[in-house]
Scaffold this motif. Structure first.
Motif, PDB file in Angstrom:
ATOM      1  N   VAL A  66       0.830  -1.207   0.000  1.00  0.00           N
ATOM      2  CA  VAL A  66       0.000   0.000   0.000  1.00  0.00           C
ATOM      3  C   VAL A  66       0.865   1.257   0.000  1.00  0.00           C
ATOM      4  CG1 VAL A  66      -1.655   1.334   1.349  1.00  0.00           C
ATOM      5  CG2 VAL A  66      -1.988  -1.125   1.068  1.00  0.00           C
ATOM      6  N   GLN A  67       1.906   1.271   0.817  1.00  0.00           N
ATOM      7  CA  GLN A  67       2.777   2.445   0.882  1.00  0.00           C
ATOM      8  C   GLN A  67       3.540   2.662  -0.417  1.00  0.00           C
ATOM      9  OE1 GLN A  67       2.744   4.827   3.189  1.00  0.00           O
ATOM     10  NE2 GLN A  67       1.058   3.625   4.060  1.00  0.00           N
ATOM     11  N   THR A  68       3.952   1.570  -1.065  1.00  0.00           N
ATOM     12  CA  THR A  68       4.650   1.686  -2.353  1.00  0.00           C
ATOM     13  C   THR A  68       3.755   2.357  -3.381  1.00  0.00           C
ATOM     14  OG1 THR A  68       6.024  -0.268  -1.941  1.00  0.00           O
ATOM     15  CG2 THR A  68       5.716   0.377  -4.238  1.00  0.00           C
ATOM     16  N   ALA A  69       2.488   1.960  -3.408  1.00  0.00           N
ATOM     17  CA  ALA A  69       1.537   2.576  -4.331  1.00  0.00           C
ATOM     18  C   ALA A  69       1.358   4.059  -4.017  1.00  0.00           C
ATOM     19  CB  ALA A  69       0.207   1.841  -4.267  1.00  0.00           C
ATOM     20  N   LEU A  70       1.145   4.370  -2.753  1.00  0.00           N
ATOM     21  CA  LEU A  70       0.907   5.759  -2.350  1.00  0.00           C
ATOM     22  C   LEU A  70       2.098   6.655  -2.663  1.00  0.00           C
ATOM     23  CD1 LEU A  70      -0.892   5.296   1.094  1.00  0.00           C
ATOM     24  CD2 LEU A  70      -1.896   6.122  -1.037  1.00  0.00           C
ATOM     25  N   GLU A  71       3.297   6.161  -2.423  1.00  0.00           N
ATOM     26  CA  GLU A  71       4.506   6.954  -2.658  1.00  0.00           C
ATOM     27  C   GLU A  71       4.652   7.357  -4.115  1.00  0.00           C
ATOM     28  OE1 GLU A  71       7.540   4.416  -1.165  1.00  0.00           O
ATOM     29  OE2 GLU A  71       7.015   4.767   0.945  1.00  0.00           O
ATOM     30  N   GLN A  72       4.003   6.596  -5.012  1.00  0.00           N
ATOM     31  CA  GLN A  72       4.113   6.882  -6.442  1.00  0.00           C
ATOM     32  C   GLN A  72       2.848   7.534  -7.016  1.00  0.00           C
ATOM     33  OE1 GLN A  72       6.466   3.586  -8.557  1.00  0.00           O
ATOM     34  NE2 GLN A  72       5.760   2.571  -6.695  1.00  0.00           N
ATOM     35  N   GLY A  73       1.994   7.993  -6.119  1.00  0.00           N
ATOM     36  CA  GLY A  73       0.813   8.723  -6.561  1.00  0.00           C
ATOM     37  C   GLY A  73      -0.384   7.863  -6.902  1.00  0.00           C
ATOM     38  N   ALA A  74      -0.291   6.557  -6.660  1.00  0.00           N
ATOM     39  CA  ALA A  74      -1.406   5.652  -6.945  1.00  0.00           C
ATOM     40  C   ALA A  74      -2.278   5.549  -5.703  1.00  0.00           C
ATOM     41  CB  ALA A  74      -0.889   4.280  -7.368  1.00  0.00           C
ATOM     42  N   ASN A  75      -3.183   6.489  -5.531  1.00  0.00           N
ATOM     43  CA  ASN A  75      -3.989   6.560  -4.313  1.00  0.00           C
ATOM     44  C   ASN A  75      -5.444   6.156  -4.538  1.00  0.00           C
ATOM     45  OD1 ASN A  75      -4.802   8.825  -5.774  1.00  0.00           O
ATOM     46  ND2 ASN A  75      -5.057  10.094  -3.955  1.00  0.00           N
ATOM     47  N   PHE A  76      -5.732   5.542  -5.702  1.00  0.00           N
ATOM     48  CA  PHE A  76      -7.078   5.068  -6.009  1.00  0.00           C
ATOM     49  C   PHE A  76      -7.093   3.557  -5.817  1.00  0.00           C
ATOM     50  CE2 PHE A  76     -11.091   5.902  -8.375  1.00  0.00           C
ATOM     51  CZ  PHE A  76     -11.503   4.593  -8.574  1.00  0.00           C
ATOM     52  N   PHE A  77      -7.875   3.095  -4.834  1.00  0.00           N
ATOM     53  CA  PHE A  77      -7.891   1.678  -4.488  1.00  0.00           C
ATOM     54  C   PHE A  77      -9.253   1.066  -4.794  1.00  0.00           C
ATOM     55  CE2 PHE A  77      -4.595   3.635  -1.908  1.00  0.00           C
ATOM     56  CZ  PHE A  77      -3.517   2.766  -2.126  1.00  0.00           C
ATOM     57  N   ASP A  78      -9.234  -0.023  -5.563  1.00  0.00           N
ATOM     58  CA  ASP A  78     -10.457  -0.690  -6.005  1.00  0.00           C
ATOM     59  C   ASP A  78     -10.718  -1.943  -5.181  1.00  0.00           C
ATOM     60  OD1 ASP A  78     -12.593  -1.299  -8.159  1.00  0.00           O
ATOM     61  OD2 ASP A  78     -11.359  -3.104  -8.186  1.00  0.00           O
ATOM     62  N   HIS A  79     -11.937  -2.059  -4.648  1.00  0.00           N
ATOM     63  CA  HIS A  79     -12.339  -3.184  -3.819  1.00  0.00           C
ATOM     64  C   HIS A  79     -13.652  -3.771  -4.322  1.00  0.00           C
ATOM     65  CE1 HIS A  79      -9.425  -2.314  -0.555  1.00  0.00           C
ATOM     66  NE2 HIS A  79      -9.619  -1.049  -0.909  1.00  0.00           N
ATOM     67  N   ALA A  80     -14.092  -4.841  -3.682  1.00  0.00           N
ATOM     68  CA  ALA A  80     -15.430  -5.402  -3.867  1.00  0.00           C
ATOM     69  C   ALA A  80     -15.780  -6.181  -2.619  1.00  0.00           C
ATOM     70  CB  ALA A  80     -15.490  -6.314  -5.097  1.00  0.00           C
ATOM     71  N   ASP A  81     -17.068  -6.207  -2.297  1.00  0.00           N
ATOM     72  CA  ASP A  81     -17.453  -6.874  -1.059  1.00  0.00           C
ATOM     73  C   ASP A  81     -17.241  -8.379  -1.094  1.00  0.00           C
ATOM     74  OD1 ASP A  81     -19.512  -7.491  -2.804  1.00  0.00           O
ATOM     75  OD2 ASP A  81     -21.127  -6.746  -1.511  1.00  0.00           O
ATOM     76  N   ILE A  82     -17.050  -8.947  -2.290  1.00  0.00           N
ATOM     77  CA  ILE A  82     -16.825 -10.406  -2.380  1.00  0.00           C
ATOM     78  C   ILE A  82     -15.346 -10.779  -2.360  1.00  0.00           C
ATOM     79  CG2 ILE A  82     -18.964 -10.817  -3.638  1.00  0.00           C
ATOM     80  CD1 ILE A  82     -17.103 -11.264  -6.154  1.00  0.00           C
ATOM     81  N   TYR A  83     -14.452  -9.828  -2.470  1.00  0.00           N
ATOM     82  CA  TYR A  83     -13.029 -10.155  -2.480  1.00  0.00           C
ATOM     83  C   TYR A  83     -12.622 -10.693  -1.109  1.00  0.00           C
ATOM     84  CZ  TYR A  83     -12.666  -7.464  -6.848  1.00  0.00           C
ATOM     85  OH  TYR A  83     -12.821  -6.998  -8.133  1.00  0.00           O
ATOM     86  N   GLY A  84     -12.223 -11.949  -1.110  1.00  0.00           N
ATOM     87  CA  GLY A  84     -11.854 -12.577   0.153  1.00  0.00           C
ATOM     88  C   GLY A  84     -13.018 -12.643   1.107  1.00  0.00           C
ATOM     89  N   ALA A  85     -14.250 -12.712   0.534  1.00  0.00           N
ATOM     90  CA  ALA A  85     -15.475 -12.702   1.350  1.00  0.00           C
ATOM     91  C   ALA A  85     -15.495 -11.504   2.295  1.00  0.00           C
ATOM     92  CB  ALA A  85     -15.610 -14.008   2.134  1.00  0.00           C
ATOM     93  N   GLY A  86     -14.975 -10.389   1.810  1.00  0.00           N
ATOM     94  CA  GLY A  86     -14.954  -9.166   2.608  1.00  0.00           C
ATOM     95  C   GLY A  86     -13.672  -8.935   3.376  1.00  0.00           C
ATOM     96  N   THR A  87     -12.870  -9.969   3.542  1.00  0.00           N
ATOM     97  CA  THR A  87     -11.654  -9.813   4.355  1.00  0.00           C
ATOM     98  C   THR A  87     -10.611  -8.919   3.692  1.00  0.00           C
ATOM     99  OG1 THR A  87     -10.679 -11.836   3.416  1.00  0.00           O
ATOM    100  CG2 THR A  87     -11.976 -12.068   5.447  1.00  0.00           C
ATOM    101  N   CYS A  88     -10.640  -8.819   2.354  1.00  0.00           N
ATOM    102  CA  CYS A  88      -9.657  -7.980   1.674  1.00  0.00           C
ATOM    103  C   CYS A  88      -9.813  -6.513   2.073  1.00  0.00           C
ATOM    104  CB  CYS A  88      -9.780  -8.141   0.157  1.00  0.00           C
ATOM    105  SG  CYS A  88      -9.210  -9.747  -0.444  1.00  0.00           S
ATOM    106  N   GLU A  89     -11.049  -6.082   2.265  1.00  0.00           N
ATOM    107  CA  GLU A  89     -11.275  -4.704   2.696  1.00  0.00           C
ATOM    108  C   GLU A  89     -10.742  -4.484   4.113  1.00  0.00           C
ATOM    109  OE1 GLU A  89     -15.257  -3.652   0.060  1.00  0.00           O
ATOM    110  OE2 GLU A  89     -15.475  -4.822   1.912  1.00  0.00           O
TER     111      GLU A  89
END
Length: 305
Positions: free
Chosen positions: A35-58
């Motif tokens: 997450v920090q690697t993404a943020l440091e390079q300006g990638a601050n848009f994060f895509d999720h879904a409620d089914i990813y990992g049955a919600g655990t990914c969020e």
């Protein structure tokens, strides 16, 4: 990183969206580094879904980014709902319940963007409209969109939904490019690709709906990655040749190919590898020539009419 407006909204977003479907595969320290690697390079848009990992990914993401008010102000969160076990569900009740669960898991008061994940054959657009109105008026969701929908499905929703649908997340890669190929085979007897999506690419461009390509490295549905695959020798040779010219990786060129399209797309990455996410982000700095774009397109086995 280069940015675009998301659909007709005023929301300025990076041209690369960071997909979090596989974040469950990382340890807590690795998730934090990712997450920090993404943020440091300006990638601050994060895509999720409620089914990813049955919600655990969020939940894992919220822990990894150490979610708090200060962090929340610096990031853009998108999630999706509508897929349930053995069915799709765009009912008012399910949408509202899903969003409450998403917000709780992400430890935030609002989503920047909510997408309806896959078309529900039993959709009642009046219910969707009621759900969207409640979510907007309560401040729980600021922008709305869809995923995997064709033009008529979008128009049906938009007839009732007053909020503009700002994004459509669709499967698209160099090897899964039928939405592009069908548009170049108009009125051809032996067309290389049949128009199965109602010209969704042109529809989204006409209506200023941002296309978010998912699985930008996959061939087939989830059959594998085309980069380095012996099934696509000519494609990999061409990508490697162009990558060498720009002094970047093949990963960068595969994303740059999508960004070169004038539809102003926002590819969604899926990698959890630090080097590859960095290579994906670098694509925002590469502008392929028209000739290079077509060379890559043809090397994937696509035939011009």
């Amino acid at each position: 990183m280069r940015t675009i407006k998301l659909g007709t909204s005023t929301l300025e977003v990076p041209v690369i969206a960071v997909g979090c479907m596989r974040i469950k595969s990382l340890s807590k320290p690795d998730a934090e580094r990712f997450v920090q690697t993404a943020l440091e390079q300006g990638a601050n848009f994060f895509d999720h879904a409620d089914i990813y990992g049955a919600g655990t990914c969020e939940e894992i993401f919220a822990d990894a980014i150490q979610m708090n008010d200060a962090v929340r102000e610096k990031i853009i969160l998108q999630s999706k709902c509508g897929i349930r076990k053995g069915m799709f569900d765009f009912s008012k009740e399910h949408i509202l319940e899903s969003v409450d669960g998403i917000l709780k898991r992400l430890r935030t008061d609002y989503l920047d963007v909510l997408l309806l994940h896959r078309p529900d054959a039993l959709v009642e657009p009046e219910e969707v409209a009621e759900a969207f109105d409640l979510l907007e008026s309560s401040g729980k969701v600021r922008h709305f969109g869809v995923s995997n929908q064709n033009p008529m499905q979008i128009q049906l929703l938009q007839k009732y939904v007053k909020q503009p649908l700002v994004a459509n997340q669709l499967q698209l890669s160099i090897t899964n490019s039928t939405m592009i190929t069908s548009g170049m085979n108009v009125n051809m007897e032996n067309a290389a690709a049949v128009n199965r999506d109602g010209s969704v690419l042109d529809f989204c461009r006409l209506n200023d709906i941002t296309i978010q390509p998912w699985s930008p490295f996959q061939y087939g549905f989830f059959e594998g990655v085309f980069l380095g695959s012996d099934k696509f020798p000519e494609l990999n040779q061409k990508i490697d040749e162009i990558a060498a010219k720009y002094e970047v990786s093949s990963t960068t060129i595969a994303i740059a190919w999508l960004l070169r399209h004038p539809a102003r797309m926002q590819p969604v990455t899926g990698t959890m590898n630090l080097e590859r996410i960095t290579d994906c982000i670098k694509a925002s700095e590469v502008h392929l020539t028209r000739q290079e774009w077509y060379e890559i397109y043809r090397s994937a086995g696509n035939v011009l009419p």
